[in-house]
Design an enzyme around this catalytic site. Sequence first.
Site, PDB file in Angstrom:
ATOM      1  CE1 TYR A   1       0.640  -0.057   4.452  1.00  0.00           C
ATOM      2  CE2 TYR A   1      -1.578  -0.879   4.713  1.00  0.00           C
ATOM      3  CZ  TYR A   1      -0.360  -0.539   5.253  1.00  0.00           C
ATOM      4  OH  TYR A   1      -0.152  -0.705   6.589  1.00  0.00           O
ATOM      5  CD  GLU A   2      -0.566   5.158   1.716  1.00  0.00           C
ATOM      6  OE1 GLU A   2      -0.588   5.971   0.785  1.00  0.00           O
ATOM      7  OE2 GLU A   2      -1.540   4.956   2.462  1.00  0.00           O
TER       8      GLU A   2
END
Lengths: 563, 563
Positions: B428-429
Amino acid sequence: MPYRAPIAEFEFLLTHVAGFDRVSAQDRYAEATPDTVRALLTEAGRICEEVLAPLNKVGDRNPTRLENGVVRTPPGYAEGYRAMVEAGMTAISAHPDHGGLGLPITVTACVNDMAGAACLALQMNPLMTQGQIEALEHHASEAIKALYLPRLTSGDWSSTMNLTEPQAGSDVGALTTKAEPSGDGTYRITGQKIYISWGDNDFTGNVVHLVLARLEGAPKGTKGISLFLVPKLIPDAQGNPGVANSLKVVSLEHKLGLHGSPTCVMQYDGATGWLVGEENRGMAAMFTMMNNARLGVALHGVSIADAATQAAVAYAAGRKQGQPLIAGGTGTILDHADVRRMLMEMKAETFAARALALDLAVSIDLGHAGDAAEAARAAILTPIAKAYGTEMGLKVANIGIQVHGGMGFIEDTGVAQFARDVRVAAIYEGTNGIQAMDLVGRKMADGGAAIHALVDAVEAEAQALAMGAPVAAMADSLRAATDAIVAMDLNDRFGGAVPYLMGFARVLGALYHLRAAAAGDGARAALARFYIDRLLPEAQGFFTQARLGAAGLYDLSPDDLAA
Amino acid sequence: MPYRAPIAEFEFLLTHVAGFDRVSAQDRYAEATPDTVRALLTEAGRICEEVLAPLNKVGDRNPTRLENGVVRTPPGYAEGYRAMVEAGMTAISAHPDHGGLGLPITVTACVNDMAGAACLALQMNPLMTQGQIEALEHHASEAIKALYLPRLTSGDWSSTMNLTEPQAGSDVGALTTKAEPSGDGTYRITGQKIYISWGDNDFTGNVVHLVLARLEGAPKGTKGISLFLVPKLIPDAQGNPGVANSLKVVSLEHKLGLHGSPTCVMQYDGATGWLVGEENRGMAAMFTMMNNARLGVALHGVSIADAATQAAVAYAAGRKQGQPLIAGGTGTILDHADVRRMLMEMKAETFAARALALDLAVSIDLGHAGDAAEAARAAILTPIAKAYGTEMGLKVANIGIQVHGGMGFIEDTGVAQFARDVRVAAIYEGTNGIQAMDLVGRKMADGGAAIHALVDAVEAEAQALAMGAPVAAMADSLRAATDAIVAMDLNDRFGGAVPYLMGFARVLGALYHLRAAAAGDGARAALARFYIDRLLPEAQGFFTQARLGAAGLYDLSPDDLAA
């Protein structure tokens, strides 16, 4: 995505990489003709695709439970087990005298590879039985063989191995389970064992435990351990399961993965057991079972690596991008160079780990046929195949999650299960650290002569093959690292053992890729190039570490470590 | 074992490795005195040890659920959140004008490190709020700031970021959520967003969503995306949560880890939203939030690495062997060279990943204080810290399981949860692949000048420090790899991007260890020696891969890959 049994891949590996023709040339394995093997693998592959693979998620979601002392397996497991038995998948290499097919271990390896990829938790069950059959064939009395082997090879009964106790894990010699003679030739076994895979089930008519225990007055450590056969139900004179023995499943572990496979705490309360082999020589008999199981666990890594790779390739090929990123692109994330890199790495590692396991299996078979040099080679390859195979299982499953992006973290996708299930493979049947210590300890007790012979052969073969120069050069580095390790004391050897083993595996993996490139098409050559260019160089770093021994490893005190 | 907040480690790192004195020397951060920072970290550490850490397993066992459209968090989460808020842990770096403490991001980083180690799933909640506060401070209208920021900094309300849609993950430009002007200055937002962390909860008075959407007629791709603030409850004129907006949580994901953190599918059905920043410039505003979050996610890796290391050291120190294996041994598995090797690796990687994150935080703070060169440095370090930190989180958690042997596979032990929870941090990110592409793409758009400046500084510093020669030499290899990559076209750069980033991180990690060795005791020097002798050499293999670009990566056709 559905699992697809890699029959053509096995045929290529057996023919061009693992040298299976040397096995089928043995009188003992005359029945292992290409047609027989192909037919067996094809039918087993069909069972794996159609019956076992659909059970994989079912078992993960519906773990085996213990209800009022009875083990309840996931829906469909009984039918899946029966299908494996009926397809002849569970006793391929057992002796025909007792109902086995008498085919090479190498054939068993291919079948186990597929069954593990389809449903690893269930495949653990026949794997235990296969190992026990081999141990009993080698070490049990004729009476035990006659009574138990036909029922194990038929799949009517299943098996366990009982080593670990709460205070005795890798340190097996610390076990305290007691055995007392009953006076009638049997023994009373008392103690608790943990981590017993498939300690019970609800689909075989009996469960046969092999239990390590200690006789009164036995020497301390591993030299005072004896092996006992302890059935769940004591067979009557006709061999039918009779009265219940004094043993029970106390509890099941709540595990990271392999939810379908019951990992039992077993309690033996004066249970009736029969000695297998000689008193105080139990470790030798258990090692027969464990060496078999180490190949089996190496294949757990290969199984999951294959399943994870199949899933990742299918996902990437179906995951659309807005627009093709490269000329002639597919418009999917396959266009991304980094996705390609990940998929190539998954395939290259899976190939190498599988080739190593099959190479080991072939050496085991040739050893069984009487070739002492091949048996010595198998002894070296066993720890390498186990540790490398399982490390690659972890690594490839992890990359597979990454290829899926956010989907990989969602359990419904199914690829997180691969990573969870395979995690213990690097731990059980001897942690990978134990494997590496075996390699630099026992397997170098000859001063490194057997390893030298193996490395010399690798180097000579690599030099003769296209793209082989860097492989031969790395084999030379392997030889130098070996010599450096042989010159060390044992604790220094142990300090560099794991990196040494991983570097060793890199060299072997590169050799298998060279063989495939020489015999195969452009895709084989491209995968070999990838492995040699991008992965083989890692070995240099591993050998650097190996040559450091234990230098500096104790420079932090326990307090420093905890700081 | 209980989590122990590493206050002394932060003080050492801030003082001797990350150069925090340069931050506290800025007028803007005059309040960040050693005493203030120590007091804040100490109190936060106490909350982490006493309140948050006990919630970690609770949340894993009792996942957040969706009941009749209402999100129900695990027992104790509400109290844990409140304790974080009361200790001032959630808005440390928010501007004092709106109720924040105005302290450096570096202080937030230390606190987030501890909170993530104690209970990562819950810490995700204030992390989202921290990022949103920063985005609103930079991009929102005064009216929005005045209304929302005080309620976010107080912890009364929490935040989310909404980028991903089913067909638009890393390819953000493909999103289709629509925004239509309502005529009164607001917009109607319609669409579905997935993977929304903490999309709702039962312990804050409101949830403020930042949503990327597309206005009618907007340019295709990322240049046609706008950012909207969409509250769960529309505030009335006094700023009290008023009527419910037209949005809902459709479902929660069943995930590998982070069970306490609800990962929501969000449905916006003409929900009322307010534009943040300019039309079609939403990505710029969102990147403020994402860059903040990338440091936060780098720290997720560090948090878990630290927690896993603490657990592994404690386990090893308590796991008895039959007899000491070495002279002066402890009689525990700490005596094993291979166990020592694993623990040293865990500690050395955790130190390097944390130092990198704090070095990044310091550069961010100096950049915020007006130093453009430090801002450029932060831009380079962000993808490296995110990818290396999270890879080390995975790696160290995995080694931690191995140290525990069979116990590591048992969920009750707690260390499998570390590996499960941290797995998504590499995704994620922006996946670690995306981070690496950012590093070799956008961050080399200057022809590599900024990276050259950074590498030159590393090399010069290493040359001046004890043990620095191999680090300086590897910095030279990094420079050469950088030049090779700059000369490539974009797709070739991407082919070697991940190995390049990992090699880069190895060089930085070695430099931090050198600084620690120069300032610290013998244990610091020993850990530095371990990193430089055993781990730094890996970088050479990484650079070899990096310099290959995309060569050979497309040599397997999609059919070959699937074969």
